[in-house]
Design a protein around this motif. Structure first.
Motif, PDB file in Angstrom:
ATOM      1  N   VAL A 137       0.852  -1.186   0.000  1.00  9.31           N
ATOM      2  CA  VAL A 137       0.000   0.000   0.000  1.00  9.31           C
ATOM      3  C   VAL A 137       0.888   1.236   0.000  1.00  9.31           C
ATOM      4  CG1 VAL A 137      -1.918  -1.140   1.163  1.00  9.31           C
ATOM      5  CG2 VAL A 137      -0.176  -0.032   2.526  1.00  9.31           C
ATOM      6  N   PHE A 138       0.408   2.301  -0.650  1.00 10.09           N
ATOM      7  CA  PHE A 138       1.224   3.506  -0.769  1.00 10.09           C
ATOM      8  C   PHE A 138       0.305   4.661  -1.167  1.00 10.09           C
ATOM      9  CE2 PHE A 138       0.867   1.628  -4.914  1.00 10.09           C
ATOM     10  CZ  PHE A 138       0.729   2.696  -5.783  1.00 10.09           C
ATOM     11  N   HIS A 139       0.820   5.867  -1.126  1.00  9.95           N
ATOM     12  CA  HIS A 139       0.136   7.031  -1.668  1.00  9.95           C
ATOM     13  C   HIS A 139       0.802   7.406  -2.990  1.00  9.95           C
ATOM     14  CE1 HIS A 139      -1.217   7.633   2.616  1.00  9.95           C
ATOM     15  NE2 HIS A 139      -2.333   7.813   1.948  1.00  9.95           N
ATOM     16  N   ASN A 140      -0.034   7.634  -4.013  1.00  6.04           N
ATOM     17  CA  ASN A 140       0.532   7.988  -5.307  1.00  6.04           C
ATOM     18  C   ASN A 140       0.935   9.463  -5.332  1.00  6.04           C
ATOM     19  OD1 ASN A 140      -1.823   9.492  -5.748  1.00  6.04           O
ATOM     20  ND2 ASN A 140      -2.809   7.888  -6.949  1.00  6.04           N
ATOM     21  N   SER A 141       1.368   9.940  -6.478  1.00  5.74           N
ATOM     22  CA  SER A 141       1.890  11.304  -6.578  1.00  5.74           C
ATOM     23  C   SER A 141       0.820  12.361  -6.336  1.00  5.74           C
ATOM     24  CB  SER A 141       2.517  11.520  -7.960  1.00  5.74           C
ATOM     25  OG  SER A 141       1.546  11.322  -8.982  1.00  5.74           O
ATOM     26  N   MET A 142      -0.459  11.977  -6.435  1.00  6.79           N
ATOM     27  CA  MET A 142      -1.561  12.893  -6.164  1.00  6.79           C
ATOM     28  C   MET A 142      -2.026  12.818  -4.712  1.00  6.79           C
ATOM     29  SD  MET A 142      -1.985  14.413  -9.030  1.00  6.79           S
ATOM     30  CE  MET A 142      -3.580  15.182  -8.869  1.00  6.79           C
ATOM     31  N   GLY A 143      -1.378  11.952  -3.925  1.00 10.54           N
ATOM     32  CA  GLY A 143      -1.731  11.818  -2.528  1.00 10.54           C
ATOM     33  C   GLY A 143      -2.863  10.849  -2.260  1.00 10.54           C
TER      34      GLY A 143
ATOM     35  N   GLN B 143      -1.856  -2.709 -10.475  1.00 13.03           N
ATOM     36  CA  GLN B 143      -1.901  -1.578  -9.556  1.00 13.03           C
ATOM     37  C   GLN B 143      -3.275  -0.936  -9.619  1.00 13.03           C
ATOM     38  OE1 GLN B 143       1.290   1.338  -9.852  1.00 13.03           O
ATOM     39  NE2 GLN B 143      -0.127   3.002  -9.341  1.00 13.03           N
ATOM     40  N   TRP B 144      -3.745  -0.432  -8.466  1.00 14.23           N
ATOM     41  CA  TRP B 144      -5.037   0.253  -8.378  1.00 14.23           C
ATOM     42  C   TRP B 144      -4.862   1.531  -7.570  1.00 14.23           C
ATOM     43  CZ3 TRP B 144      -4.037  -4.811  -7.579  1.00 14.23           C
ATOM     44  CH2 TRP B 144      -4.669  -5.741  -8.428  1.00 14.23           C
ATOM     45  N   ASN B 145      -5.743   2.495  -7.838  1.00 14.70           N
ATOM     46  CA  ASN B 145      -5.819   3.719  -7.059  1.00 14.70           C
ATOM     47  C   ASN B 145      -7.242   3.885  -6.541  1.00 14.70           C
ATOM     48  OD1 ASN B 145      -3.072   4.796  -7.570  1.00 14.70           O
ATOM     49  ND2 ASN B 145      -3.789   4.835  -9.691  1.00 14.70           N
ATOM     50  N   PHE B 146      -7.371   4.416  -5.332  1.00 13.75           N
ATOM     51  CA  PHE B 146      -8.669   4.531  -4.699  1.00 13.75           C
ATOM     52  C   PHE B 146      -8.892   5.953  -4.216  1.00 13.75           C
ATOM     53  CE2 PHE B 146      -7.077   0.217  -3.770  1.00 13.75           C
ATOM     54  CZ  PHE B 146      -8.012  -0.512  -4.479  1.00 13.75           C
TER      55      PHE B 146
ATOM     56  N   VAL C 277      -9.753  -3.133   1.037  1.00 12.48           N
ATOM     57  CA  VAL C 277      -8.947  -1.954   1.336  1.00 12.48           C
ATOM     58  C   VAL C 277      -9.822  -0.876   1.961  1.00 12.48           C
ATOM     59  CG1 VAL C 277      -7.392  -0.212   0.367  1.00 12.48           C
ATOM     60  CG2 VAL C 277      -7.498  -2.502  -0.656  1.00 12.48           C
ATOM     61  N   PHE C 278      -9.328  -0.246   3.030  1.00  8.38           N
ATOM     62  CA  PHE C 278     -10.036   0.843   3.698  1.00  8.38           C
ATOM     63  C   PHE C 278      -9.286   2.150   3.463  1.00  8.38           C
ATOM     64  CE2 PHE C 278     -11.028  -3.005   6.007  1.00  8.38           C
ATOM     65  CZ  PHE C 278     -12.392  -2.904   6.254  1.00  8.38           C
ATOM     66  N   THR C 279     -10.037   3.192   3.106  1.00  7.02           N
ATOM     67  CA  THR C 279      -9.448   4.519   2.960  1.00  7.02           C
ATOM     68  C   THR C 279     -10.316   5.534   3.704  1.00  7.02           C
ATOM     69  OG1 THR C 279     -10.632   4.983   0.880  1.00  7.02           O
ATOM     70  CG2 THR C 279      -8.439   3.975   0.714  1.00  7.02           C
ATOM     71  N   LEU C 280      -9.730   6.690   3.947  1.00  8.25           N
ATOM     72  CA  LEU C 280     -10.430   7.780   4.606  1.00  8.25           C
ATOM     73  C   LEU C 280     -10.515   8.948   3.633  1.00  8.25           C
ATOM     74  CD1 LEU C 280     -11.647   8.913   7.269  1.00  8.25           C
ATOM     75  CD2 LEU C 280      -9.368   9.806   7.779  1.00  8.25           C
ATOM     76  N   ALA C 281     -11.765   9.396   3.354  1.00  6.75           N
ATOM     77  CA  ALA C 281     -12.005  10.545   2.483  1.00  6.75           C
ATOM     78  C   ALA C 281     -12.826  11.556   3.270  1.00  6.75           C
ATOM     79  CB  ALA C 281     -12.738  10.122   1.215  1.00  6.75           C
TER      80      ALA C 281
END
Length: 217
Positions: free
Chosen positions: A1-7, A22-25, A53-57
């Motif tokens: 897991v990582f943060h892409n160039s757009m955060g 690879q996926w972005n969320f 996968v869990f993310t915070l928006a």
């Protein structure tokens, strides 16, 4: 897991030969426990594990699922789970890992997990996500500071109950909140995520409870 160039939150699946996909969320990884961003499990027992996968928006926790990295479709993306509270305009949620379990006996496992917070009041709950019917179950409202989940059969019916592990952190000062974290509690949930019995308090600030199941005949 990582943060892409757009955060934004990114995920890669790799083997010894390199990256397979690879996926972005939407959202970012903002959970306070290490490795607390994803859970892996096999809901349909086909031998291929899904990645949840869990993310915070903003103030929302979102769920995403990679069912099979070899297929382009994503069965769950940006699924709203819950809104979270803040303390001093800061968020401090964490994901509590658990084992998948077929809670509704439909032949498919539900994703069982918890969401806890350090200083914020909510959510502090156990959840189960039924991907087949896109249904999310939650435990009752509680201020108990939970940090672990145990799944075991305590009533001899061949099916697991859910037992919380927790700590009397003393961070909740709202007198209207049930089961505030000024005590530890023996808290057991049935397969509908309702209390198996009224939670049993163990008074004492900064105490913790680590239940285990002992079976004899």
């Amino acid at each position: 897991v990582f943060h892409n160039s757009m955060g934004a939150a990114g995920l890669t699946v790799s083997n010894r030969n390199g990256v397979l996909d690879q996926w972005n969320f939407r959202g970012s990884y903002h959970f306070t426990q290490s490795n607390g961003n994803l859970i892996i499990g096999d809901r349909d027992r086909d031998g291929v594990k899904e990645i949840y996968v869990f993310t915070l928006a903003g103030d929302s926790i979102l769920l995403h699922c990679i069912a099979d990295y070899r297929k382009p479709e994503i069965p769950v993306r940006t699924r709203f789970v819950t809104q979270i509270g803040s303390r001093n305009n800061k968020y401090d949620p964490y994901i509590i890992d658990a084992q998948m379990d077929d809670l509704n006996s439909d032949g498919f496992g539900e994703l069982v997990f918890g969401i806890g917070t350090g200083y914020s009041l909510f959510p502090r709950k156990v959840y189960a996500f039924d991907l087949v019917h896109d249904t999310l179950w939650t435990s009752p409202r509680s201020g108990f500071f939970i940090y672990g989940i145990i799944q075991d059969d305590i009533n001899h019916d061949g099916k697991n109950e859910i037992i919380a592990r927790g700590y009397a952190a003393g961070n909740i000062h709202d007198s209207l909140t049930p089961y505030p974290d000024w005590n530890s509690y023996l808290m057991v949930l049935n397969r509908k995520l309702q209390f198996e019995f009224e939670p049993v308090p163990f008074p004492g600030l900064y105490s913790s409870i680590n239940p285990f199941v002992f079976k004899d005949d």
